[in-house]
Design an enzyme around this catalytic site. Structure first.
Site, short mmCIF file in Angstrom:
data_model
loop_
_atom_site.label_atom_id
_atom_site.label_comp_id
_atom_site.label_asym_id
_atom_site.label_seq_id
_atom_site.Cartn_x
_atom_site.Cartn_y
_atom_site.Cartn_z
N ASP A 86 52.93 106.36 7.79
CA ASP A 86 53.95 106.35 8.69
C ASP A 86 53.11 106.00 9.97
OD1 ASP A 86 55.57 106.98 10.97
OD2 ASP A 86 56.78 108.04 9.42
N LYS A 139 57.33 88.27 20.38
CA LYS A 139 58.47 88.37 20.99
C LYS A 139 59.66 89.22 20.12
CE LYS A 139 61.75 85.24 20.58
NZ LYS A 139 62.27 84.85 19.23
N HIS A 231 61.18 80.91 24.85
CA HIS A 231 60.55 79.65 24.31
C HIS A 231 61.05 78.52 25.39
CE1 HIS A 231 59.80 81.57 20.74
NE2 HIS A 231 60.98 81.28 19.94
C1 BG6 Z 1 62.52 82.11 16.61
C2 BG6 Z 1 63.70 82.58 16.83
O1 BG6 Z 1 61.68 82.81 17.80
O2 BG6 Z 1 62.33 80.66 16.96
C3 BG6 Z 1 64.74 81.90 15.84
O3 BG6 Z 1 64.01 84.02 16.65
C4 BG6 Z 1 64.64 80.24 15.98
O4 BG6 Z 1 66.09 82.20 15.77
C5 BG6 Z 1 63.14 80.12 16.00
O5 BG6 Z 1 65.05 79.82 14.67
C6 BG6 Z 1 62.68 78.67 16.09
O6 BG6 Z 1 61.60 78.36 15.87
P1 BG6 Z 1 60.96 76.66 15.54
O7 BG6 Z 1 59.42 76.75 15.64
O8 BG6 Z 1 61.65 76.56 14.30
O9 BG6 Z 1 61.38 75.90 16.51
#
Ligand code: BG6
Length: 469
Positions: A86, A139, A231
């Site tokens: 844990d 994240k 992002h």
């Molecule tokens: C993640 C999200 O950070 O990025 C997802 O939690 C999303 O929901 C993903 O699908 C998309 O990443 P990529 O690299 O496939 O564009």
């Protein structure tokens, strides 16, 4: 300044999904490249043995890497150690300390839910495993501004900011780095890259997939928290920032923070939320869920360069295509020199960031062959068919092991980005239903009206022609 590289990788959450899908395959690629040879100490509370973890790693490499039985895979398996326990218990941390042996500069990777970060970090501090160490967190960094600040305070109880590496995997993508490179390595762009020539900026992140069994997680998040706050704002920072002054990681990160600080906090009128039909029937989703699986936003960046330029972002799941694209549309030419009834479409830059056909295109008009001085739209198109040389995770884990923070989110940047979306997170804004496979709710159209409509990355560019009276 070069800093010493990490001499061990500690993976909290070693039996979990992120390690399985992303981290082990990235480590295998690094071993193959000859850039990874330190012990990997998996930590988890799964009641597993080292042998079971080894099997799990082989399965991960078979499913998501380059096969589980090659020399690089076996070398990675040989580097594994395992501590079961844990994260909140001192005894687990004591055993981890022992497993670290002579390692002086471990990199602790927290592939665990953020609610566990404080316990893990405190345990590392109390057991002496934080000395000389770095920490990687993934994240989501909090769920609003207040919780992000609390998380940062919890990390800083034990680690200095220079030792904290916050992964936003978009920053590890080749195409996202290329935005920066293209902007600052080419002289022709700078004169037009501002409010005098740019008519609008659009960023679209469309996914055909739904929440893929992650309904419980997604219910706590929604599109704004999941991909916009991190992002897509990072992508925008690459497009909008000023050139960094001087070299080094902080100069670049300073400029990105300025972009976030210059963006006006969102109000209800600048956000349209949507939810795909069928979302409420997904596992772990409330039957009356108000969580958005789609978000469309209009932003204003109050800076000398961008004042008055509409900036649009939209992101959604179960849309008509999977593509992340940026469209920077320029103003029209001032006159119709060739007497055409309709003006040529305006020039644009199109950056395809993924998932495939990563490309940079410039939209222009050329003369159609024939007697008339009539034009046709063309694209000057550069595509990288080779695909990325490295996955985003390989790039980022390698950088964290070397102690290079350039591609990681910094505390002030994360908080400034939360500051943009924070005001709308708690508002009871409507969530408009949309059909799976569509392009989201019609209610979002009004946001893009002034920019000739939303850009569809599956369609190429079809911007409105301006008709000359
Ligand atoms: C993640 C999200 O950070 O990025 C997802 O939690 C999303 O929901 C993903 O699908 C998309 O990443 P990529 O690299 O496939 O564009």
């Amino acid at each position: 300044m070069t800093v010493p590289a990490s001499d061990a990788l500690v993976l909290f959450g070693a039996t979990g999904d992120l390690a399985y899908r992303k981290i082990f395959p990235a480590l295998q690629a690094m071993v193959r490249r000859g850039s990874f040879e330190v012990p990997v100490i998996g930590v988890a509370r799964s009641g597993w043995t080292l042998e079971r973890l080894r099997e799990r790693v082989r399965a991960s490499l078979r499913e998501h890497g380059d096969g589980g039985d090659d020399a690089a895979g076996e070398r990675l398996v040989a580097l594994l150690r395992y501590v079961d326990g844990d994260y909140r218990e001192a005894d687990t941390h004591k055993r981890l300390r022992a497993a670290l042996g002579g390692a002086r500069r471990p990199l602790h990777y927290l592939a665990v839910p953020p609610s566990l970060f404080p316990s893990v970090v405190d345990g590392l501090g109390e057991s002496g495993s934080a000395e000389g160490a770095r920490v990687v967190v993934e994240k989501p960094f909090g769920r609003d501004l207040a919780s992000a600040r609390a998380l940062n305070r919890a990390l800083h109880r034990t680690f200095a900011e220079s030792a904290v590496f916050r992964i936003d995997h978009y920053l590890g993508k080749e195409a996202v780095q290329n935005l920066l490179y293209f902007r600052f390595a080419n002289a022709f762009l700078e004169p037009v890259w501002n409010r005098n020539y740019v008519r609008s900026i659009q960023i679209t992140m469309a996914e055909e997939i739904g929440v893929q069994g992650r309904g419980r997680f997604y219910e706590e998040v929604g599109a704004v928290r999941d991909v916009v706050q991190n992002h897509l704002l990072q992508v925008l920072a690459h497009l909008a920032m000023e050139p960094p002054v001087g070299d080094g990681s902080e100069a670049l990160r300073d400029e990105k923070v300025k972009v976030f600080r210059g963006i006006r906090p969102l109000g209800a009128a600048n956000l349209v939320r949507g939810q795909y039909d069928g979302y409420r029937a997904e596992d772990g989703v409330a039957p009356d869920s108000q969580v958005e699986t789609y978000a469309a936003l209009q932003l204003h960046l109050d800076s000398w360069r961008w004042a008055g330029v509409p900036i649009l972002i939209r992101a959604g799941k179960r849309l008509g295509a999977t593509a992340t694209e940026v469209l920077v549309q320029l103003e029209h030419a001032p006159q119709q020199v060739f007497g055409e009834a309709a003006a040529a479409p305006s020039n644009y830059f199109r950056f395809r960031l993924g998932p495939d056909r990563v490309a940079i295109a410039i939209g222009a008009s050329t003369k159609q062959a024939g007697a008339a001085m009539a034009g046709e739209p063309v694209e000057l198109y550069v595509c990288n068919d080779r695909g990325p040389e490295m996955s985003a995770y390989e790039r980022l884990i390698g950088d964290a092991l070397r102690g290079d923070p350039t591609l990681f989110a910094r505390e002030d940047g994360v908080e400034a980005a939360w500051g943009i979306v924070d005001p709308v997170l708690s508002l009871p804004l409507p969530v408009h239903p949309y059909r799976q496979g569509s392009w989201g709710p019609q209610e979002a159209d009004a946001l893009a009206a002034a920019c000739g409509g939303w850009h569809r990355p599956d369609k190429g560019v079809s911007l409105a022609h301006r008709t000359v009276a």
